[in-house]
Motif scaffolding. Structure first.
Motif, short mmCIF file in Angstrom:
data_model
loop_
_atom_site.label_atom_id
_atom_site.label_comp_id
_atom_site.label_asym_id
_atom_site.label_seq_id
_atom_site.Cartn_x
_atom_site.Cartn_y
_atom_site.Cartn_z
N ASN A 4 -8.44 -2.31 2.45
CA ASN A 4 -7.07 -2.35 2.94
C ASN A 4 -7.04 -2.59 4.45
OD1 ASN A 4 -5.12 -1.86 0.70
ND2 ASN A 4 -6.42 -0.08 0.39
N LYS A 28 -4.69 3.07 0.81
CA LYS A 28 -3.59 2.33 1.42
C LYS A 28 -3.16 2.98 2.73
CE LYS A 28 -0.80 3.06 -2.03
NZ LYS A 28 -1.66 3.94 -2.82
N ASP A 146 3.48 0.42 2.23
CA ASP A 146 2.62 0.74 1.09
C ASP A 146 3.44 1.43 0.02
OD1 ASP A 146 2.74 3.53 1.50
OD2 ASP A 146 0.88 3.58 2.63
#
Length: 228
Positions: A4, A28, A146
């Motif tokens: 990520n 995330k 996210d």
């Protein structure tokens, strides 16, 4: 860092925004916070806005992670040990940069006129499109979002139609730092014969929080979201 962080670092300068849908423990939030902290270390006089639905949820999740990353925890070295936090104002300073933490539902009018260099909405499926729109109007560089993909008709997925927004989907399998027990707990939801017999299987939970995919079952309830 994990995939990520690497995706943001490779793509942020080439788009208006990045959205990271994914399952639980897919890094995330940590990836975004790591990137923002290092962004502050490389820049000056920037204003970062970090948001979630409510201040209560923000304090127990993303703010806690931010503090731990800055000061270090466990075997992890501090990312920004010079960070100073104003708990009353819920603002932080890293060098000459300011990070502001806000609850979007607690104070919806606060985003009107709020300028930022970058804004980040954590768990964006719990927020309204109007708040995102107001933040984006006055954002100089770009945004990060996210979410767990739990609401298939949410406004977040409308952003995928935009050429200047990039999506990157991940699951717990993209996190090399998970322990065996954490992996077992997540995989206990997979609808295998063994898990069904044990009573732990949950097709919806496995789809959303395990694989990081939108659940396509018949019984899903679609909430009425603000889409103007």
């Amino acid at each position: 860092t994990t995939v990520n962080y690497e995706f943001i670092d490779d793509n942020f300068d080439d788009c208006r925004g990045i959205v990271l849908p994914g399952g639980t423990r897919s890094t995330k939030t940590i990836g975004i916070l790591q990137w923002l902290i290092l962004y502050c270390r490389k820049n000056n006089h920037k204003h970062i806005v970090i948001c979630r639905d409510t201040l209560k949820n923000l304090k127990r999740t993303v703010l806690k992670d931010f503090i731990e990353l800055c000061y270090g925890y466990g075997d992890y070295a501090p990312h920004a040990s010079n960070m100073t936090l104003n708990k009353a104002e819920l603002t932080a300073k890293i060098g000459t940069n300011t990070i502001e933490f806000i609850g979007l539902i607690d104070d919806p009018m606060r985003v009107h006129g709020l300028k930022s260099s970058i804004f980040y909405i954590n768990e964006a499926v719990g927020t309204y499109k109007s708040s995102f729109t107001q933040l984006s109007y006055r954002c100089e560089e770009g945004f990060l979002l996210d979410c767990n993909p739990s609401e298939p008709h949410h406004w977040v997925y409308e952003l995928e139609k935009r050429e200047d927004v990039k999506f990157f989907r991940t699951s717990y399998l993209d996190n090399p730092f998970l322990g065996d027990e954490q992996i077992k707990e997540i995989e206990s939801k997979e609808p295998t014969p063994e898990n069904i017999e044990r009573g732990t299987a949950d097709e919806k939970e496995w789809s959303i929080y395990g694989l990081g995919l939108i659940f396509k079952g018949k019984d899903i309830v679609i909430p009425k979201w603000d889409t103007y």
